[in-house]
Design a protein around this motif. Structure first.
Motif, PDB file in Angstrom:
ATOM      1  N   UNK A 102      -7.545  27.014   7.842  1.00 58.74           N
ATOM      2  CA  UNK A 102      -6.155  26.666   7.265  1.00 58.74           C
ATOM      3  C   UNK A 102      -5.382  28.019   7.709  1.00 58.74           C
ATOM      4  N   UNK A 103      -5.913  29.275   7.031  1.00 61.03           N
ATOM      5  CA  UNK A 103      -5.298  30.483   7.349  1.00 61.03           C
ATOM      6  C   UNK A 103      -5.038  30.823   9.096  1.00 61.03           C
ATOM      7  N   UNK A 104      -5.842  30.810   9.779  1.00 61.65           N
ATOM      8  CA  UNK A 104      -6.007  31.060  11.100  1.00 61.65           C
ATOM      9  C   UNK A 104      -5.051  29.807  11.802  1.00 61.65           C
ATOM     10  N   UNK A 105      -5.005  28.533  11.334  1.00 62.66           N
ATOM     11  CA  UNK A 105      -4.251  27.545  11.839  1.00 62.66           C
ATOM     12  C   UNK A 105      -2.463  28.137  11.503  1.00 62.66           C
ATOM     13  N   UNK A 106      -2.260  28.657  10.277  1.00 61.16           N
ATOM     14  CA  UNK A 106      -0.946  28.972   9.999  1.00 61.16           C
ATOM     15  C   UNK A 106      -0.653  30.362  10.794  1.00 61.16           C
ATOM     16  N   UNK A 107      -1.774  31.165  11.035  1.00 61.51           N
ATOM     17  CA  UNK A 107      -1.349  32.529  11.894  1.00 61.51           C
ATOM     18  C   UNK A 107      -1.042  31.925  13.195  1.00 61.51           C
ATOM     19  N   UNK A 108      -1.707  31.093  13.925  1.00 56.99           N
ATOM     20  CA  UNK A 108      -1.462  30.590  15.170  1.00 56.99           C
ATOM     21  C   UNK A 108      -0.110  29.850  15.333  1.00 56.99           C
ATOM     22  N   UNK A 109       0.455  29.251  14.255  1.00 55.10           N
ATOM     23  CA  UNK A 109       1.793  28.571  14.407  1.00 55.10           C
ATOM     24  C   UNK A 109       2.793  29.706  14.160  1.00 55.10           C
ATOM     25  N   UNK A 110       2.466  30.709  13.478  1.00 53.22           N
ATOM     26  CA  UNK A 110       3.400  31.826  13.583  1.00 53.22           C
ATOM     27  C   UNK A 110       3.686  32.658  14.690  1.00 53.22           C
ATOM     28  N   UNK A 111       2.421  32.771  15.423  1.00 53.87           N
ATOM     29  CA  UNK A 111       2.544  33.862  16.565  1.00 53.87           C
ATOM     30  C   UNK A 111       2.895  32.685  17.947  1.00 53.87           C
ATOM     31  N   UNK A 112       2.356  31.454  17.913  1.00 56.24           N
ATOM     32  CA  UNK A 112       2.650  30.777  19.009  1.00 56.24           C
ATOM     33  C   UNK A 112       3.256  29.388  18.514  1.00 56.24           C
ATOM     34  N   UNK A 113       4.492  29.460  18.050  1.00 56.72           N
ATOM     35  CA  UNK A 113       4.965  28.067  17.402  1.00 56.72           C
ATOM     36  C   UNK A 113       5.185  26.802  18.344  1.00 56.72           C
ATOM     37  N   UNK A 114       5.166  27.273  19.756  1.00 55.23           N
ATOM     38  CA  UNK A 114       5.311  26.151  20.582  1.00 55.23           C
ATOM     39  C   UNK A 114       4.206  25.610  21.186  1.00 55.23           C
ATOM     40  N   UNK A 115       3.022  26.375  21.087  1.00 57.86           N
ATOM     41  CA  UNK A 115       1.710  26.122  21.743  1.00 57.86           C
ATOM     42  C   UNK A 115       1.038  25.092  20.993  1.00 57.86           C
ATOM     43  N   UNK A 116       0.106  24.466  21.972  1.00 66.40           N
ATOM     44  CA  UNK A 116      -0.602  23.150  21.515  1.00 66.40           C
ATOM     45  C   UNK A 116      -2.001  23.911  21.069  1.00 66.40           C
ATOM     46  N   UNK A 117      -2.435  23.585  19.751  1.00 64.99           N
ATOM     47  CA  UNK A 117      -3.871  24.286  18.979  1.00 64.99           C
ATOM     48  C   UNK A 117      -4.748  23.338  19.345  1.00 64.99           C
ATOM     49  N   UNK A 118      -5.819  23.630  19.938  1.00 68.57           N
ATOM     50  CA  UNK A 118      -6.973  22.688  20.276  1.00 68.57           C
ATOM     51  C   UNK A 118      -8.256  23.288  19.987  1.00 68.57           C
ATOM     52  N   UNK A 119      -9.273  22.343  19.770  1.00 67.24           N
ATOM     53  CA  UNK A 119     -10.649  22.844  19.617  1.00 67.24           C
ATOM     54  C   UNK A 119     -11.713  21.864  20.085  1.00 67.24           C
ATOM     55  N   UNK A 120     -12.866  22.377  20.438  1.00 65.86           N
ATOM     56  CA  UNK A 120     -14.051  21.575  20.600  1.00 65.86           C
ATOM     57  C   UNK A 120     -15.092  21.651  19.702  1.00 65.86           C
ATOM     58  N   UNK A 121     -15.767  20.703  18.993  1.00 64.88           N
ATOM     59  CA  UNK A 121     -16.708  20.671  18.050  1.00 64.88           C
ATOM     60  C   UNK A 121     -17.523  19.402  17.928  1.00 64.88           C
ATOM     61  N   UNK A 122     -18.599  19.784  17.638  1.00 61.11           N
ATOM     62  CA  UNK A 122     -19.755  18.763  17.315  1.00 61.11           C
ATOM     63  C   UNK A 122     -19.725  18.847  15.860  1.00 61.11           C
ATOM     64  N   UNK A 123     -19.158  19.267  14.856  1.00 60.57           N
ATOM     65  CA  UNK A 123     -19.435  19.441  13.453  1.00 60.57           C
ATOM     66  C   UNK A 123     -18.523  18.384  12.741  1.00 60.57           C
ATOM     67  N   UNK A 124     -18.806  17.479  12.283  1.00 59.44           N
ATOM     68  CA  UNK A 124     -18.083  16.613  11.362  1.00 59.44           C
ATOM     69  C   UNK A 124     -17.010  17.252  10.435  1.00 59.44           C
ATOM     70  N   UNK A 125     -17.764  18.142   9.540  1.00 58.81           N
ATOM     71  CA  UNK A 125     -16.767  18.883   8.779  1.00 58.81           C
ATOM     72  C   UNK A 125     -15.576  19.626   9.210  1.00 58.81           C
ATOM     73  N   UNK A 126     -15.833  20.058  10.428  1.00 59.68           N
ATOM     74  CA  UNK A 126     -14.655  20.661  11.130  1.00 59.68           C
ATOM     75  C   UNK A 126     -13.733  19.811  11.562  1.00 59.68           C
ATOM     76  N   UNK A 127     -14.059  18.679  11.984  1.00 61.77           N
ATOM     77  CA  UNK A 127     -13.201  17.493  12.509  1.00 61.77           C
ATOM     78  C   UNK A 127     -12.456  17.209  11.406  1.00 61.77           C
ATOM     79  N   UNK A 128     -13.136  16.976  10.135  1.00 62.50           N
ATOM     80  CA  UNK A 128     -12.364  16.798   8.962  1.00 62.50           C
ATOM     81  C   UNK A 128     -11.181  17.463   8.620  1.00 62.50           C
TER      82      UNK A 128
END
Length: 254
Positions: A102-128
């Motif tokens: 949650x914190x890194x997501x907020x920081x990403x939105x502050x630093x790159x407000x127009x950027x698309x934020x993405x990720x690749x994962x196999x972990x269901x917990x992270x997906x949730x």
């Protein structure tokens, strides 16, 4: 057993450089244990992210390291990835991963407000967690085409599958937060709050966020389909002689 100690989640600074070695060692150990690769980063690289204010760290009040994550920008800042999420083993299951995400997501939105934020994962917990933040599952074609990003997959045992699919599919699930799409969704919800979440054409809208069991079945089916050609090769190799240890380990993961 999870650690119940309180912890603080904050933006990392140059003063946190002392944790860099521990962080990279745990990243490597965790990737090896899972059998999946991540982009290998040096302690110097982690320190750089701290100095740039592009990382989040969690520590206990007495200075014990709990977890870490950092920001990487791709395609000239059009895409942002929250990379290297790692939690110290004693603190896994404590909620640290969710708090850091949650914190890194907020920081990403502050630093790159127009950027698309993405990720690749196999972990269901992270997906949730991603789903709660507004990410949605997408195809690989909707992610960055920056070659430097995809080079980070080379250390993964599934890299052969990724390349055989021309980087269009693999065992990881791609998830994306699009700020423009989010704004549109919020505008539509505010304009028509009475019909939000209602049935469409007589059928209820289905999303993975509300159907995680369905999503898990889909992931198992995806793994079965993608691994089938390699399973046949290993069966043939087993009939001819000993199976290579690396490939045997590959299938033990699933």
């Amino acid at each position: 057993m999870e650690n119940k100690q309180p912890f603080i989640v904050r933006v990392a600074t140059a003063d946190d450089a002392r944790y860099a070695e521990q962080i990279t060692e745990e990243m490597a150990a965790s990737a090896k244990a899972r059998g999946t690769g991540i982009a290998r980063r040096s302690p110097e690289y982690i320190r750089q992210k701290m100095e740039e204010g592009k990382a989040v760290i969690a520590v206990t009040p007495d200075g014990q390291w709990v977890g870490f994550c950092y920001i990487e920008a791709w395609s000239h800042g059009k895409f942002v990835a929250n990379s290297g999420l790692i939690v110290s083993p004693p603190f896994r299951g404590s909620g640290a991963a969710k708090a850091i995400k949650r914190k890194i997501f907020e920081l990403s939105r502050q630093k790159y407000p127009e950027a698309k934020i993405f990720g690749l994962t196999t972990t269901l917990a992270v997906m949730k967690i991603n789903s709660e933040l507004g990410y949605v599952p997408v195809t690989y074609s909707e992610l960055t085409d920056d070659d430097e990003f995809w080079k980070g997959c080379q250390s993964c045992v599934n890299y052969e599958i990724l390349m055989s699919k021309n980087r269009k599919n693999c065992l990881c699930t791609a998830m994306l937060f699009d700020p423009a799409a989010q704004k549109k969704k919020e505008a539509e919800t505010n304009a028509t709050p009475a019909i939000s979440g209602q049935r469409i054409n007589g059928r209820k809208r289905r999303t993975f966020a509300g159907n995680w069991k369905l999503f898990e079945r889909w992931l198992r089916f995806k793994r079965y389909v993608l691994l089938k050609p390699y399973r046949k090769k290993d069966e043939a190799a087993a009939a001819a002689g000993p199976v290579q240890e690396k490939r045997k380990f590959f299938f033990d993961l699933f």
